[in-house]
Design a protein around this motif. Structure first.
Motif, PDB file in Angstrom:
ATOM      1  N   PHE A 138       0.834  -1.196   0.000  1.00 46.72           N
ATOM      2  CA  PHE A 138       0.000   0.000   0.000  1.00 46.72           C
ATOM      3  C   PHE A 138       0.876   1.257   0.000  1.00 46.72           C
ATOM      4  CE2 PHE A 138      -2.884  -2.874   2.738  1.00 46.72           C
ATOM      5  CZ  PHE A 138      -3.259  -3.592   1.612  1.00 46.72           C
ATOM      6  N   HIS A 139       1.981   1.225   0.738  1.00 42.56           N
ATOM      7  CA  HIS A 139       2.892   2.370   0.787  1.00 42.56           C
ATOM      8  C   HIS A 139       3.424   2.703  -0.598  1.00 42.56           C
ATOM      9  CE1 HIS A 139       6.334   4.896   1.849  1.00 42.56           C
ATOM     10  NE2 HIS A 139       7.100   4.049   1.170  1.00 42.56           N
ATOM     11  N   ASN A 150       0.892   4.005  -3.224  1.00 39.40           N
ATOM     12  CA  ASN A 150       0.421   5.379  -3.039  1.00 39.40           C
ATOM     13  C   ASN A 150       1.513   6.430  -3.162  1.00 39.40           C
ATOM     14  OD1 ASN A 150      -2.590   5.395  -2.211  1.00 39.40           O
ATOM     15  ND2 ASN A 150      -1.748   3.675  -1.082  1.00 39.40           N
ATOM     16  N   THR A 151       2.773   6.026  -3.107  1.00 38.84           N
ATOM     17  CA  THR A 151       3.852   7.019  -3.161  1.00 38.84           C
ATOM     18  C   THR A 151       4.610   7.014  -4.481  1.00 38.84           C
ATOM     19  OG1 THR A 151       5.381   5.444  -2.098  1.00 38.84           O
ATOM     20  CG2 THR A 151       4.204   6.996  -0.667  1.00 38.84           C
ATOM     21  N   PRO A 177      -4.094   2.951  -6.599  1.00 44.62           N
ATOM     22  CA  PRO A 177      -4.605   4.162  -7.234  1.00 44.62           C
ATOM     23  C   PRO A 177      -4.820   3.929  -8.733  1.00 44.62           C
ATOM     24  CG  PRO A 177      -2.787   4.686  -5.762  1.00 44.62           C
ATOM     25  CD  PRO A 177      -2.829   3.193  -5.871  1.00 44.62           C
TER      26      PRO A 177
END
Length: 219
Positions: A61-62, A65-66, A88
Motif C-alpha cells: 500500500f505504501h 500510493n507514493t 490508485p
C-alpha cells in the motif's frame, strides 16, 4: 484451491528464493528487503525497479500510493481482483502470472527433437542454459536455470514463434530438469505466463500462487 475471494498467502521464503534465482539468471543485483517485501534494482529502460510481495500488506500500500513514475513494477502473490481495488487508478494490471512448483523426478528423461534441430548446453554463464538450434543456425528455443540453496529456478523459457508447437519448449524443460537432478536438486520453482502455465501443467508442475503485476505506463 486459490480463489479470488480467499487465497493462501505464499511462503515469503519461497518467494525470496524464486526472486533470487530470477535475479541471478538475469545477472542483476540480488533482492533487498524493503517495507515487508523485496526490491530488485533492475535498471532496464522499461523496468527500473521491481517490488515483490508475498501477500497484500502495508508495504504494498505504501509503494502503490507514493510511487508516481513509470517503469516501476509491483508484483504480488495475490489475485488481481484483490490487488486492483487497493491501487490508485494510475496503476495498470498486467497479464496474469502463475508461480509454480514441482518436485523434480529422480530419473528425468530427455525428449527427442524433431528432425533438423539440435540441443546444446552451456554451463559457463550465470546459470546453465539449454538452447535448441534450427537447421539454419537460429535459436529456436532456450531456457536457463539458477541455483539458490536446494532450489532450482527455471527462467527465460521461450520458443520463437516460427518454431512453436513442435515440442521444443518441453524438450528445453526436460534438458534443464536433467541438469538440475544431476546436481542433486529436486525442488523447482518458476513463474509462468498463461500460455506457459498450460505447458508446465502437462509436465507435472502445480500452481503455487497467483502472481499479479502492476505498473504505471509511460505516457
Amino acid at each position: 484451491m486459490t480463489t479470488d475471494e480467499t487465497y493462501e498467502q505464499a511462503d515469503p521464503h519461497v518467494v525470496e528464493t524464486w526472486l533470487k534465482g530470477w535475479s541471478l539468471a538475469r545477472e542483476l543485483p540480488l533482492p533487498i528487503a524493503d517495507h515487508g517485501g523485496l526490491r530488485v534494482d533492475v535498471g532496464w529502460p522499461d523496468q527500473q525497479t521491481r517490488y515483490v510481495f508475498p501477500a497484500l500488506g502495508p508495504g504494498l500500500f505504501h509503494f502503490a500510493n507514493t510511487i508516481v513514475q513509470p517503469a516501476v513494477f509491483l508484483k504480488i502473490c495475490a489475485p488481481a481482483s484483490l490487488v486492483r481495488p487497493v491501487l490508485p487508478p494510475r496503476w495498470v494490471i498486467q497479464a496474469p502470472g502463475f508461480m509454480m512448483t514441482r518436485t523434480l523426478p529422480a530419473h528425468p528423461s530427455r525428449l527427442p527433437l524433431p528432425e533438423g534441430y539440435t540441443l546444446t548446453f552451456d554451463t559457463a554463464n550465470a546459470g546453465p542454459i539449454a538452447s535448441i538450434y534450427a537447421s539454419n543456425g537460429e535459436v529456436a528455443a532456450s531456457g536457463r536455470l539458477a541455483i539458490v540453496d536446494d532450489y532450482i529456478i527455471y527462467d527465460r523459457i521461450a520458443t520463437t514463434p516460427a518454431h512453436q508447437r513442435r515440442g521444443l519448449g518441453s524438450a528445453v524443460m526436460a534438458a534443464l530438469t536433467t541438469e538440475a537432478v544431476s546436481r542433486d536438486i529436486r525442488k523447482g520453482i518458476l513463474v509462468a505466463t498463461p500460455a506457459g502455465k498450460a505447458l508446465y501443467e502437462t509436465l507435472g508442475w502445480k500452481m503455487y500462487s497467483l502472481y499479479t503485476t502492476a505498473v504505471i505506463p509511460h505516457n
